[in-house]
Design a protein around this motif. Sequence first.
Motif, PDB file in Angstrom:
ATOM      1  N   GLY A  12     -35.752 -23.235  58.057  1.00 49.83           N
ATOM      2  CA  GLY A  12     -36.122 -24.445  57.320  1.00 49.83           C
ATOM      3  C   GLY A  12     -35.644 -24.404  55.881  1.00 49.83           C
ATOM      4  O   GLY A  12     -36.127 -25.158  55.038  1.00 49.83           O
ATOM      5  N   GLY A  13     -34.672 -23.526  55.604  1.00 52.31           N
ATOM      6  CA  GLY A  13     -34.211 -23.332  54.226  1.00 52.31           C
ATOM      7  C   GLY A  13     -33.464 -24.516  53.656  1.00 52.31           C
ATOM      8  O   GLY A  13     -33.551 -24.797  52.474  1.00 52.31           O
ATOM      9  N   LYS A  14     -32.718 -25.209  54.496  1.00 45.22           N
ATOM     10  CA  LYS A  14     -31.927 -26.314  53.970  1.00 45.22           C
ATOM     11  C   LYS A  14     -32.533 -27.658  54.325  1.00 45.22           C
ATOM     12  O   LYS A  14     -31.955 -28.697  54.044  1.00 45.22           O
ATOM     13  CB  LYS A  14     -30.506 -26.250  54.531  1.00 45.22           C
ATOM     14  CG  LYS A  14     -29.639 -25.214  53.854  1.00 45.22           C
ATOM     15  CD  LYS A  14     -28.254 -25.237  54.465  1.00 45.22           C
ATOM     16  CE  LYS A  14     -27.419 -24.067  53.974  1.00 45.22           C
ATOM     17  NZ  LYS A  14     -26.301 -23.803  54.886  1.00 45.22           N
ATOM     18  N   ALA A  15     -33.691 -27.624  54.946  1.00 45.92           N
ATOM     19  CA  ALA A  15     -34.264 -28.856  55.487  1.00 45.92           C
ATOM     20  C   ALA A  15     -34.406 -29.941  54.427  1.00 45.92           C
ATOM     21  O   ALA A  15     -35.062 -29.764  53.410  1.00 45.92           O
ATOM     22  CB  ALA A  15     -35.630 -28.580  56.102  1.00 45.92           C
ATOM     23  N   ALA A  16     -33.780 -31.039  54.670  1.00 47.23           N
ATOM     24  CA  ALA A  16     -33.986 -32.253  53.885  1.00 47.23           C
ATOM     25  C   ALA A  16     -33.880 -32.036  52.382  1.00 47.23           C
ATOM     26  O   ALA A  16     -34.717 -32.495  51.627  1.00 47.23           O
ATOM     27  CB  ALA A  16     -35.361 -32.836  54.214  1.00 47.23           C
TER      28      ALA A  16
ATOM     29  N   GLU B  20     -31.737 -35.017  39.053  1.00 44.67           N
ATOM     30  CA  GLU B  20     -31.946 -35.026  40.501  1.00 44.67           C
ATOM     31  C   GLU B  20     -33.225 -34.273  40.847  1.00 44.67           C
ATOM     32  O   GLU B  20     -33.396 -33.126  40.444  1.00 44.67           O
ATOM     33  CB  GLU B  20     -30.782 -34.335  41.200  1.00 44.67           C
ATOM     34  CG  GLU B  20     -29.503 -35.124  41.141  1.00 44.67           C
ATOM     35  CD  GLU B  20     -28.446 -34.491  42.012  1.00 44.67           C
ATOM     36  OE1 GLU B  20     -28.423 -33.244  42.096  1.00 44.67           O
ATOM     37  OE2 GLU B  20     -27.667 -35.227  42.632  1.00 44.67           O
ATOM     38  N   VAL B  21     -34.085 -34.911  41.598  1.00 49.07           N
ATOM     39  CA  VAL B  21     -35.310 -34.247  42.039  1.00 49.07           C
ATOM     40  C   VAL B  21     -35.126 -33.837  43.505  1.00 49.07           C
ATOM     41  O   VAL B  21     -34.941 -34.690  44.375  1.00 49.07           O
ATOM     42  CB  VAL B  21     -36.537 -35.167  41.879  1.00 49.07           C
ATOM     43  CG1 VAL B  21     -37.800 -34.471  42.346  1.00 49.07           C
ATOM     44  CG2 VAL B  21     -36.682 -35.594  40.420  1.00 49.07           C
ATOM     45  N   LEU B  22     -35.144 -32.514  43.750  1.00 56.90           N
ATOM     46  CA  LEU B  22     -34.881 -31.996  45.101  1.00 56.90           C
ATOM     47  C   LEU B  22     -36.193 -31.708  45.825  1.00 56.90           C
ATOM     48  O   LEU B  22     -37.263 -31.741  45.214  1.00 56.90           O
ATOM     49  CB  LEU B  22     -34.035 -30.718  44.997  1.00 56.90           C
ATOM     50  CG  LEU B  22     -32.699 -30.910  44.264  1.00 56.90           C
ATOM     51  CD1 LEU B  22     -32.028 -29.575  44.023  1.00 56.90           C
ATOM     52  CD2 LEU B  22     -31.777 -31.832  45.051  1.00 56.90           C
ATOM     53  N   SER B  23     -36.078 -31.399  47.119  1.00 59.14           N
ATOM     54  CA  SER B  23     -37.323 -31.185  47.881  1.00 59.14           C
ATOM     55  C   SER B  23     -38.131 -30.004  47.339  1.00 59.14           C
ATOM     56  O   SER B  23     -39.353 -30.021  47.355  1.00 59.14           O
ATOM     57  CB  SER B  23     -37.033 -31.024  49.370  1.00 59.14           C
ATOM     58  OG  SER B  23     -36.057 -30.052  49.559  1.00 59.14           O
ATOM     59  N   ASP B  24     -37.438 -28.981  46.816  1.00 61.54           N
ATOM     60  CA  ASP B  24     -38.172 -27.868  46.201  1.00 61.54           C
ATOM     61  C   ASP B  24     -38.984 -28.338  44.999  1.00 61.54           C
ATOM     62  O   ASP B  24     -40.073 -27.832  44.733  1.00 61.54           O
ATOM     63  CB  ASP B  24     -37.200 -26.761  45.750  1.00 61.54           C
ATOM     64  CG  ASP B  24     -36.731 -25.918  46.926  1.00 61.54           C
ATOM     65  OD1 ASP B  24     -37.257 -26.126  48.038  1.00 61.54           O
ATOM     66  OD2 ASP B  24     -35.870 -25.055  46.728  1.00 61.54           O
TER      67      ASP B  24
END
Length: 510
Positions: A321-325, A370-374
């Motif tokens: 799930g490391g690159k998920a979305a 940019e706001v990323l999922s992390d």
Amino acid sequence: MAEKIMIFDSTLRDGEQSLGAKLNLEEKLKIAQQLAKLNVDVIECGTPFSSPDDFKAVQKIAREVRGPIITALARASKADIDAAWEAIKDSPRPRIHIILSSSPIHIQYQLGKDPEAVLKIGVEAVKYAKQYTTDIQYSLVDATRSELDYMCRIIEAVIDAGATVINIPDTVGYAVPEQFGGLIRNIMNRVPNIDKTIVSVHCHNDLGLAVANSLAAIQNGARQIECNINGIGERAGNAALEEIVVAMLIRHDFFQNYYHEIKMDEIYKTSRLVSNLMGVPIPVNKAVVGTNAFVHSADFHQEGIFKNTATYEIINADLIGGKAANMALTAHSGRHAVYNQLKELGYSLTEEEFAEFYTRFLELAVRKKEVLSDDLEALMNEKITYAQTVYSLEYLQTIGGSNSIPAAIVKLRKDNEIYVEMQTGSGPLDAAYNAIDKITGFQPRLENYNLRGVTEGRDALGEVSIILRYENKTVVGRGTSTDIVEASVRAYLNGLNKLLALQKEEENQC
Ligand code: MN
């Protein structure tokens, strides 16, 4: 037919125990809920006998977390077993976990008893616990330094008394794989009623062999593995959950007779959550979950990867799930896009909660392109971080740099009062902490400081976690901001607020 390996997670017990700091109830519940999503088979969530706080946290988890078996630790005494049962009894799947030493060194020096008496105490404890529930796990503490004959006698007797899981811990992290596998095989072969139980192992990593020992145990009869997220645990830690489950999957050719039911694509998220809430950074080169685990640096490796990823990559980041979305949102993304992205990440917020979240999102999106999922995850974690707020930050200005006198102006709000202080210090952070101490009248000791960039780039969110001690209480404080001084101040305030909450609770108990 392949046999199931039960995954028993002790992050909230052995892991928390190792921190030297206590998580609060909301933080423990959040981790337990994520462990349930990860689909672990058993969650060991604390030691109810040790403190009222621990008791309450275990009880809350037992009442609210569904899916996994919920267990709590008890030493082999009636009082401990009573406390464990009271705390877990509201779970539909409660298990009492009894521990008692079996090694000569522990029996002689820690317990001060003779081996026959210890055996009897263990049997009595299991019989006593049996009145409450059928699911009883019995651990022979320091098994790897115990005599095999004596252990086999204990195991046979406690199984007769009703133990349903027998755990063989390598408490001091002393075993090596071939020997440890041999020990498990010997137990399987020699204890006549062993087929009535599940054999479990609990390996520590003092020699860096915890995962290898656990895998050796599986091949020799163990069907439950105790392990922790990121390998967090006493001293050098416990076997890392993510490494065991990934190894079993990637080397399916070797482990084809066994399977587990961990939801692999929840690993990355669980790992980051535990690291964040416990304030324990993940080493960059950590297997499976380290930030460099999937980075290829050497030119000739990159060339291979470019042609075919399988040349140098045995695990794909997608698996965990490391690159998920990892889709970028901006200040123009709109409510709908943000809401959907949160949903994708597994969060369902009420309208009110989302409105609050969206405001915080916009504040961040203005500072960070940019706001990323992390980043979204970090913002979600803030919600728990600021749950118990006594003092909140209204204004912060710092002066630093070479050849300057570092200073800070801090404005805090408590109830409806505003307090302002200006202080100097050895750096801007020290100055800000001094100003806060001046306002609150507290002087907690800063025992640990960690800074992590949530994502890459110069405008990344900085996540600060610190350990604060005041008198006999220790807490983890956390803060996030694109400005690391502000993040550090927020972490300090969070720790302080937690200390105040603990103090208030203690006053109420008196
Ligand atoms: Mn342990």
